[in-house]
Design an enzyme around this catalytic site. Structure first.
Site, short mmCIF file in Angstrom:
data_model
loop_
_atom_site.label_atom_id
_atom_site.label_comp_id
_atom_site.label_asym_id
_atom_site.label_seq_id
_atom_site.Cartn_x
_atom_site.Cartn_y
_atom_site.Cartn_z
N ASP A 39 0.74 -0.85 0.09
CA ASP A 39 0.41 -0.39 -0.11
C ASP A 39 0.83 1.28 -0.06
OD1 ASP A 39 -2.20 1.22 0.00
OD2 ASP A 39 -3.13 0.72 1.85
N ASP A 88 -11.05 1.94 -3.03
CA ASP A 88 -11.56 1.50 -1.94
C ASP A 88 -12.60 1.98 -1.77
OD1 ASP A 88 -9.49 1.62 -0.71
OD2 ASP A 88 -9.22 3.15 0.43
#
Ligand code: DGJ
Length: 732
Positions: free
Chosen positions: A480, A550
Site C-alpha cells: 500500500d 477503496d
C-alpha cells in the site's frame, strides 16, 4: 514472415509495420526527423509525396536554401524548441552557457530483432527475439557532444509500438535536462476527440471524452505518484469512433510517478501528442559519461474503436508487461479483514473470521493494516515492522500457521514507503523522509514519505521487508501507499539535483520492488495506493494486480471497473464484495449484485463474515462456485464492453474465450425504469455459425443470432438487478 522494420535508404524512410499497422519516419534534409504516418498498414508508399511544404508568415526559415521548409510546420518525431518550431517541444536541455538551444541531427541508426530492456525502469518485454523488432535512431548535437537515442519497438502480433528516448553524454560540459518526453507524434489534422481517465480517491478512472480544441490540453500528475486524479494514459479517437468502430490511438506511460500527457492543436490543424515525465518540478543534471533514460510509452493503434484498443492493451500488459509465476494463472479468491475490523482486531477475532472464510470456499486470508508496532489507528507505527504481540500473541507465523491449518494461504498488508512521526524509525532517522531542512513537514494521513531517492533508505527497506516476508509463510502481499509527496526534496542530494528527487524516488522504489520480487518469486504482490492511486503499467511490471479502488459499492464499482478496463485487463484488478450500507457511499445493494460486480475481476471478500446469516452464506458459496466456472474467462478472455454505465442505468460487459467456445456476460441495472423498453444485448466475440447454450438452458442459440439480433434481457422491476450469463458452445 512480415519483416517489421524496413529502411529505404534512397528516401531516408523507416517503415515499421506488422500485418495491421504502419509507422513511417523520414529523415529530411539529411538531418531532421519527420513523422510521416502512424495508422492502418500501408503497403506501397510514395514517401516523397507525403510531406507538403510551404513557407508561411512567421514560421522561421530553417534551411536558408529552402524557403518552404520550416520546423514550425514540419511534423516531427522528437521536436526541439528554439530553432523555429513554436509548438511544445519533446525535450529541453540547458547547456553550460545557460541557454537551452540545441541542435540534434540524424547521425545513424540500428535495427535489430527483439527489444532491449530499460535500465532501472519497467518496460514491456519480449520472450523471444522474433516477437518484435527495434529501431534505434541516434541524433547527435555535436556542439554538446550528446547523443539522443530514440527507441522504437514494433511487435509482430500486437499492434503496439513502444517508444522511449535516452540522452548519452559523450561531451565535456555538464548539462541540465529540463524536459524529456518519452514520445511525441504529430498528426496532420485535428479531427479528433480525446479520451482520458480522471477521478479522485474512491472514484478513480472515470471516462471523459471531448473534442480537441485549438491550443494545449493536457493531463498530469505532480503528486509523486501516477495518481487517482489522472491515469497516465490518453486516447485520440476519430470523431465518429465508437466502442467497436473507428480509428483509435491509445498511449500509455509505463511509469508510476509524475507524468504529463499533452495534446496541442496548432493553427494549421496539426495535432501534437506527447507523454512522459512531468517537466514541472523536474530537472536532471547530466554529467559527461552519464546517460539519462526516459520511461517507456506504449502506443496502440486500433481500427476497431476503443474496444480494439483495450483488447490490445490487455494482451500486451497481461502477457508482455506483467511478470512472475502468477502472470498466466487465475488468482486466489481472497478475504481481506480491513472493512470487517479496521484496526480493531485480536488474534481470536481473525481466527473466527478465518474459519468462516474457509467454510465459504475462500482460498487466501489477508491480514490488512494494524498488525505491527502499536498501530491501533492511522496515527502511528509505519516504519516499525514488527508484529504487535498484544494483538497477535503468536506473532505473524502463529496466525499464518492457523490460517494454513484451515486450508487457506496467508497474505499480509504492508506500507513500506511511509513513516509515522510516532515511530522508532522516525525517532532514529528523522532525515529519512522527504523534507526541506528548516521547513515544516506536511503530514497526510498522519504520515511522511520515506526518501527512496536515497540508496541507504532503499537498502533498509529491502532488508526490513526481506525479514518480514521471511517471518511467516506469506503467499500474498498487499503493498500500500497512502499519501502523495510534499516537500519533495532529499537531504542527500546537492542543491542542483533537488529537482531529481521525485524521479530518483521512482528509480528507488523500482529497485526495491525488483529485488523483493526476485527474492520472493512465490509471493503474489498486489499494489495499492488508497485503492487505485497508483494503478499504472509501471507498478504492474512488479506486481501483477492492483487494488482497483477503496470504493466497493457495487454501483460505483461498475463504473470504476469499466473505466479501468480502457487500459487494464480484469486479471490486474482486485474487486471485493463488501458490507452494506457501503462504507464509502452508504448505499445498500443486494449481495448477489455485489458478487456479480466483483466477479467481473479478481474476486475477493472484504466484509464482516461473522455477521452473515445462513442465506447470505449460501449465496456466497453459490457465487464462489459459479466464479470458479468463469474465472478463466474473466482472467484471460477478450473483453467487449456492451453497454456504458456512464451513459445510463443499464450496463454490460462480456469476456469471450479467444477460441470462441465460451463467454460470460455481466449485465447490471442500477435503477429501475417505469415501463421500460425491451433491451437486447448484441454480443461479440462468438463464432457466428456455432450453437451456444446459455446458463444450461435447453434452448440453443446461434452465435450469429446472439451477435446480430442480441440476447434479450428480462424486464425486472427492481433497482440493483444483475445477471450473469455463461455462454457455452455445444458440440453436435
Ligand atoms: C488504504 C487501502 O486502500 C485500504 O484497502 C486499506 O488497506 C487501508 N489503506 C489500510 O490502512
Amino acid at each position: 514472415m512480415v519483416i517489421p522494420i524496413e529502411w529505404k535508404e534512397q528516401d531516408g524512410v523507416f517503415h515499421l509495420y506488422n500485418q495491421r499497422v504502419s509507422y513511417l519516419i523520414q529523415i529530411v534534409h539529411g538531418k531532421y526527423l519527420a513523422h510521416l504516418y502512424w495508422g492502418k498498414r500501408v503497403h506501397t508508399i510514395q514517401p516523397n509525396s507525403i510531406l507538403s511544404f510551404k513557407g508561411r508568415a512567421f514560421s522561421p526559415m530553417t534551411e536558408s536554401k529552402d524557403p518552404s521548409f520550416s520546423l514550425d510546420t514540419l511534423p516531427q518525431e522528437y521536436p526541439a524548441f528554439g530553432n523555429g518550431d513554436f509548438r511544445s517541444p519533446a525535450y529541453q536541455i540547458k547547456t553550460n552557457d545557460g541557454t537551452t538551444i540545441t541542435g540534434f541531427n540524424y547521425d545513424s541508426h540500428e535495427i535489430f530483432q527483439g527489444k532491449p530492456q530499460l535500465k532501472g525502469l519497467p518496460a514491456a518485454y519480449v520472450e523471444e527475439d522474433h516477437e518484435a523488432e527495434t529501431l534505434v535512431i541516434t541524433m547527435v548535437d555535436s556542439k554538446l557532444g550528446i547523443g539522443l537515442h530514440l527507441y522504437y519497438t514494433i511487435y509482430r502480433e500486437l499492434d503496439v509500438i513502444a517508444r522511449s528516448a535516452s540522452f548519452e553524454h559523450l561531451g565535456s560540459n555538464e548539462v541540465e535536462i529540463h524536459k524529456c518526453m518519452s514520445m511525441s507524434v504529430d498528426f496532420h489534422h485535428s479531427d479528433w476527440d480525446w479520451l482520458h481517465l480522471h477521478g479522485t480517491w474512491a472514484r478513480e478512472r472515470y471516462i471523459e471524452r471531448k473534442p480537441l480544441i485549438h491550443g494545449k490540453q493536457s493531463i498530469s500528475s505532480a503528486r509523486g505518484a501516477s495518481s487517482h486524479q489522472h491515469n497516465p494514459f490518453f486516447a485520440l479517437l476519430s470523431e465518429n469512433a465508437t466502442e467497436e468502430y473507428g480509428e483509435t490511438y491509445g498511449v500509455s506511460l509505463v511509469y508510476s510517478g509524475n507524468f504529463q500527457a499533452s495534446i496541442e492543436v496548432d493553427s494549421f490543424e496539426t495535432t501534437r501528442l506527447s507523454i512522459g515525465i512531468n517537466p514541472f518540478h523536474f530537472s536532471w543534471l547530466l554529467k559527461p559519461g552519464e546517460t539519462f533514460q526516459t520511461p517507456e510509452a506504449l502506443m496502440v493503434y486500433s481500427a476497431d474503436g476503443l474496444g480494439g484498443m483495450s483488447r490490445t492493451f490487455h494482451r500486451l500488459l497481461r502477457t508482455r508487461l506483467c511478470r512472475g509465476m502468477y502472470r498466466d494463472k487465475t488468482r486466489p479468491i481472497l478475504f481481506n479483514n480491513w472493512e470487517a475490523t479496521r484496526f480493531d482486531f485480536t488474534e481470536n477475532k481473525l481466527k473466527d473470521l478465518a474459519v468462516i472464510a474457509a467454510n465459504l470456499g475462500i482460498e487466501l486470508f489477508v491480514l490488512d493494516d494494524g498488525w505491527f508496532g502499536h498501530r491501533n489507528n492511522a496515527k502511528s507505527s509505519l516504519g516499525d515492522w514488527v508484529a504487535d504481540r498484544k494483538k497477535l500473541p503468536q506473532g505473524l507465523n502463529g496466525l499464518a500457521e492457523y490460517i494454513q491449518s484451515k486450508g487457506m494461504k496467508f497474505g499480509l498488508w504492508v506500507e513500506p514507503e511511509m513513516v509515522s512521526p510516532d515511530s522508532d524509525l522516525y525517532r532514529k532517522h528523522p532525515d529519512w523522509c522527504l523534507h526541506v531542512p528548516g521547513r515544516g513537514r506536511t503530514l497526510s494521513r498522519n504520515q511522511l514519505v520515506l526518501d527512496l531517492s536515497r540508496e541507504d533508505v532503499c537498502n533498509w527497506l529491502i532488508d526490513t521487508f526481506t525479514k518480514v516476508f521471511n517471518s511467516a509463510s506469506i503467499s500474498y502481499v498487499k503493498w500500500d501507499m497512502n499519501r502523495n509527496m510534499t516537500e519533495a526534496a532529499s537531504a542527500k542530494l546537492p542543491p542542483e539535483r533537488q529537482k531529481e528527487t521525485a524521479h530518483r524516488y521512482m528509480l528507488g522504489i523500482y529497485r526495491v520492488l525488483e529485488t523483493l520480487m526476485k527474492r520472493f518469486p512465490k509471493i503474489l504482490f498486489e499494489s495499492c495506493s488508497g485503492g487505485g492511486g497508483r494503478f499504472d503499467p509501471g507498478m504492474l511490471y512488479y506486481m501483477p494486480q492492483t487494488w482497483t479502488s477503496d470504493d466497493t459499492d457495487a454501483v460505483e464499482r461498475v463504473k470504476i471497473q469499466y473505466g479501468t478496463s480502457m487500459v487494464y485487463p480484469a486479471i490486474t484488478m482486485g474487486a471485493h464484495v463488501s458490507d452494506v450500507p457501503n462504507h464509502q457511499v452508504g448505499r445498500i445493494t443486494p449481495l448477489q449484485m455485489r458478487c456479480h460486480v466483483a466477479m467481473a475481476a479478481n474476486l475477493g471478500f472484504e466484509m464482516n463474515l461473522a455477521r452473515l446469516n445462513k442465506k447470505e452464506k449460501m449465496i456466497i458459496k453459490r457465487e464462489i462456485g459459479f466464479y470458479r466456472q468463469i474465472m478463466d474467462l474473466v482472467c484471460f478472455g477478450d473483453l467487449y464492453r456492451l453497454l456504458d454505465p456512464f451513459k445510463g442505468t443499464d450496463s454490460a460487459i462480456m469476456y469471450a474465450a479467444s477460441d470462441q467456445t465460451r463467454a460470460v456476460v455481466f449485465y447490471y441495472k442500477t435503477l429501475a425504469m417505469p415501463n421500460p423498453p425491451f433491451l437486447r444485448l448484441k454480443l461479440r466475440g462468438l463464432n457466428s455459425l456455432a450453437k451456444y447454450q446459455i446458463n444450461n438452458d435447453e434452448r440453443l442459440y446461434l452465435g450469429d443470432e446472439l451477435m446480430k439480433i442480441g440476447l434479450t434481457i428480462p424486464l425486472v422491476k427492481s433497482d440493483f438487478f444483475s445477471k450473469v450469463y455463461l455462454i457455452q458452445q455445444m458440440v453436435d
